[in-house]
Design a protein around this motif. Structure first.
Motif, PDB file in Angstrom:
ATOM      1  N   LEU A  60      -8.737  35.082  28.275  1.00  0.00           N
ATOM      2  CA  LEU A  60      -8.493  33.641  28.358  1.00  0.00           C
ATOM      3  C   LEU A  60      -7.456  33.328  29.436  1.00  0.00           C
ATOM      4  N   PRO A  61      -7.602  32.191  30.108  1.00  0.00           N
ATOM      5  CA  PRO A  61      -6.591  31.781  31.088  1.00  0.00           C
ATOM      6  C   PRO A  61      -5.326  31.289  30.384  1.00  0.00           C
ATOM      7  N   GLU A  62      -4.324  30.933  31.129  1.00  0.00           N
ATOM      8  CA  GLU A  62      -3.112  30.355  30.561  1.00  0.00           C
ATOM      9  C   GLU A  62      -3.463  29.065  29.818  1.00  0.00           C
ATOM     10  N   ILE A  63      -2.915  28.909  28.626  1.00  0.00           N
ATOM     11  CA  ILE A  63      -3.185  27.743  27.782  1.00  0.00           C
ATOM     12  C   ILE A  63      -1.904  26.916  27.667  1.00  0.00           C
ATOM     13  N   ASP A  64      -2.017  25.610  27.926  1.00  0.00           N
ATOM     14  CA  ASP A  64      -0.830  24.752  27.839  1.00  0.00           C
ATOM     15  C   ASP A  64      -0.428  24.493  26.394  1.00  0.00           C
ATOM     16  N   ALA A  65      -1.421  24.270  25.522  1.00  0.00           N
ATOM     17  CA  ALA A  65      -1.111  23.969  24.126  1.00  0.00           C
ATOM     18  C   ALA A  65      -2.222  24.451  23.218  1.00  0.00           C
ATOM     19  N   VAL A  66      -1.840  24.963  22.066  1.00  0.00           N
ATOM     20  CA  VAL A  66      -2.774  25.296  20.990  1.00  0.00           C
ATOM     21  C   VAL A  66      -2.534  24.307  19.856  1.00  0.00           C
ATOM     22  N   ALA A 106      -2.287  37.493  19.687  1.00  0.00           N
ATOM     23  CA  ALA A 106      -2.755  37.844  21.022  1.00  0.00           C
ATOM     24  C   ALA A 106      -2.473  36.742  22.042  1.00  0.00           C
ATOM     25  N   LEU A 107      -2.306  35.512  21.566  1.00  0.00           N
ATOM     26  CA  LEU A 107      -2.133  34.368  22.472  1.00  0.00           C
ATOM     27  C   LEU A 107      -0.672  34.055  22.800  1.00  0.00           C
ATOM     28  N   VAL A 108       0.250  34.636  22.081  1.00  0.00           N
ATOM     29  CA  VAL A 108       1.659  34.239  22.185  1.00  0.00           C
ATOM     30  C   VAL A 108       2.153  34.160  23.622  1.00  0.00           C
ATOM     31  N   SER A 109       1.863  35.167  24.415  1.00  0.00           N
ATOM     32  CA  SER A 109       2.420  35.228  25.771  1.00  0.00           C
ATOM     33  C   SER A 109       1.734  34.294  26.748  1.00  0.00           C
ATOM     34  N   ARG A 110       0.563  33.743  26.366  1.00  0.00           N
ATOM     35  CA  ARG A 110      -0.189  32.904  27.310  1.00  0.00           C
ATOM     36  C   ARG A 110      -0.261  31.440  26.909  1.00  0.00           C
ATOM     37  N   VAL A 111       0.495  31.055  25.888  1.00  0.00           N
ATOM     38  CA  VAL A 111       0.468  29.673  25.399  1.00  0.00           C
ATOM     39  C   VAL A 111       1.829  29.030  25.585  1.00  0.00           C
ATOM     40  N   GLY A 112       1.826  27.808  26.100  1.00  0.00           N
ATOM     41  CA  GLY A 112       3.085  27.089  26.293  1.00  0.00           C
ATOM     42  C   GLY A 112       3.689  26.610  24.994  1.00  0.00           C
ATOM     43  N   VAL A 113       2.860  25.990  24.139  1.00  0.00           N
ATOM     44  CA  VAL A 113       3.364  25.451  22.882  1.00  0.00           C
ATOM     45  C   VAL A 113       2.255  25.446  21.843  1.00  0.00           C
ATOM     46  N   GLU A 157      10.958  28.440  19.356  1.00  0.00           N
ATOM     47  CA  GLU A 157      10.987  27.353  20.335  1.00  0.00           C
ATOM     48  C   GLU A 157       9.598  27.005  20.867  1.00  0.00           C
ATOM     49  N   LYS A 158       8.602  27.849  20.554  1.00  0.00           N
ATOM     50  CA  LYS A 158       7.243  27.578  21.012  1.00  0.00           C
ATOM     51  C   LYS A 158       6.408  26.818  19.984  1.00  0.00           C
ATOM     52  N   VAL A 159       6.974  26.553  18.819  1.00  0.00           N
ATOM     53  CA  VAL A 159       6.200  25.923  17.740  1.00  0.00           C
ATOM     54  C   VAL A 159       6.765  24.543  17.422  1.00  0.00           C
ATOM     55  N   VAL A 160       5.882  23.559  17.405  1.00  0.00           N
ATOM     56  CA  VAL A 160       6.242  22.193  17.028  1.00  0.00           C
ATOM     57  C   VAL A 160       5.416  21.826  15.802  1.00  0.00           C
ATOM     58  N   GLU A 161       6.065  21.426  14.706  1.00  0.00           N
ATOM     59  CA  GLU A 161       5.316  21.020  13.519  1.00  0.00           C
ATOM     60  C   GLU A 161       5.496  19.520  13.284  1.00  0.00           C
TER      61      GLU A 161
END
Length: 400
Positions: free
Chosen positions: A167-173, A190-197, A216-220
């Motif tokens: 998968l390419p770089e992902i801005d948000a999941v 597996a996605l942690v390093s390629r996801v912004g938030v 800091e990568k998780v917004v609820e």
């Protein structure tokens, strides 16, 4: 003594009872051990209870009452006998051969033109949406099974259209809720390093942090709250469903739908939900939407307060003021008793009747919303019509 030869009989009788008791205790012990082994094997996948930081937010949520999250409408379940009868008589619930999948390459995700929306279906409810130069991945599930164990549970009908590590770089999941067919801990790790938030509903944050996602990568978010990412905003919207990853955490976390709002285009994702009046409110506050991604499959007349079903999915699309509709939550896992193609067959009929523009690309097919294909790609399989197996949620007000 005339009975002297039978002096041993009470002992034999007691010995027989003791043997039965020991056998029963042994079987019980094996059962307990098996349960403990299963729990141990699924322990990481179960996730984690909300931490102190999340608990504060949860306690302040209007959706949280008496220790758990609740729906605005009551949930009613049909008779167990009817459920069993439908399960016994179910047919064609899985394809004879894997459905067609378009192979995807990393270079295929080149971004969208201004005001345009591109999306790629990865199966079930996993969708990669491109708005401008932003990539948003919804409910990523790439594992073979929607289960805490990869040796049992609902298995995929088809492979993902590309490897997870490609998968390419992902801005948000965006995560809608914590059921296994929407929140897959293998995929998250597996996605942690390629996801912004990662943007999640209340309580789900702790699962991700437990699996190694930096805090800091998780917004609820609670319903009607949002997160801004450049020119994009993600708004959590109400849904009618439930949550839980084990026997002891039902409704401990919130479930949600999502509105993705850009400067020139808007996308609505229903998450898992039954029908409820909140769709109109969403449409009034945040619509119209250029694309709606609406759950369509894994329904049953006996649990119509859990999932929409095709006909109500079309009504939800209309209520949120959608322009183009894409039905998901079908064609990848067996999660209900209807035939595997029934959701899309009934969805086409309902959409045509309502004058709704429906798109149904193959898995892996990257499409532009205004040019999305409407070509039939699935086989002819017998299915029950809306008249034969209606799905109507309870507690709905009259539309008169």
């Amino acid at each position: 003594h005339p009975n002297a030869c039978y002096w041993w009989w009470p002992m034999k009788r007691r010995s027989w009872k003791i043997k039965v008791l020991y056998t029963a205790l042994g079987l019980l012990g094996l059962l307990v051990c098996a349960v403990l082994v299963f729990i141990a094997l699924g322990w990481t996948a179960f996730g984690s209870a909300p931490d102190a930081r999340s608990v504060v937010k949860i306690a302040a949520s209007p959706q949280h009452k008496d220790g758990s999250f609740t729906n605005r409408l009551e949930e009613k379940i049909g008779p167990i006998s009817t459920m069993l009868g439908r399960a016994i008589n179910s047919q064609n619930t899985a394809p004879v051969r894997p459905p067609p999948v378009v192979s995807v390459q990393p270079g295929d995700f080149a971004g969208s033109a201004p005001g345009e929306i591109n999306f790629t279906w990865f199966g079930h409810s996993t969708v990669l949406v491109e708005l401008g130069d932003r990539r948003v991945l919804i409910d990523p599930v790439f594992s073979q099974r929607a289960s805490p164990w990869q040796f049992m549970g609902p298995s995929r009908f088809h492979p993902p259209p590309m490897a997870l590590d490609a998968l390419p770089e992902i801005d948000a999941v965006l995560i809608s809720h914590d059921h296994y067919d929407h929140l897959d801990h293998h995929s998250i790790r597996a996605l942690v390093s390629r996801v912004g938030v990662f943007v999640v509903p209340l309580g789900v944050r702790s699962h991700l942090v437990y699996w190694g996602v930096p805090e800091e990568k998780v917004v609820e978010l609670d319903w009607w709250s949002g997160h801004q990412l450049g020119e994009l905003s993600f708004v959590s919207v109400p849904a009618r469903h439930f949550s839980g990853r084990s026997a002891w955490d039902r409704n401990r976390t919130l479930w949600t739908g999502w509105a993705i709002i850009g400067p020139e285009s808007r996308v609505f994702y229903s998450g898992d939900t039954a029908m409820f009046p909140g769709f109109r409110e969403i449409g009034q506050k945040l619509g119209p939407f250029d694309l709606t991604i609406v759950e369509t499959g894994a329904y049953d007349m006996t649990w119509a307060d859990v999932h929409l079903g095709p006909e109500q999915a079309v009504q939800a699309h209309l209520d949120v003021r959608g322009r183009v509709m894409f039905g998901v939550h079908w064609g990848t896992f067996k999660l209900a008793n209807h035939s595997w193609t029934e959701p899309i067959e009934r969805l086409r009929i309902a959409a045509n009747k309502a004058g709704v523009r429906l798109v149904h690309p193959r898995v892996g097919e990257r499409v532009t919303v205004r040019e999305a294909p409407q070509t039939r790609w699935w086989p002819e399989v017998p299915f029950q019509t809306a008249q034969e197996a209606p799905v109507v949620s309870s507690g709905l007000p009259s539309r008169e």
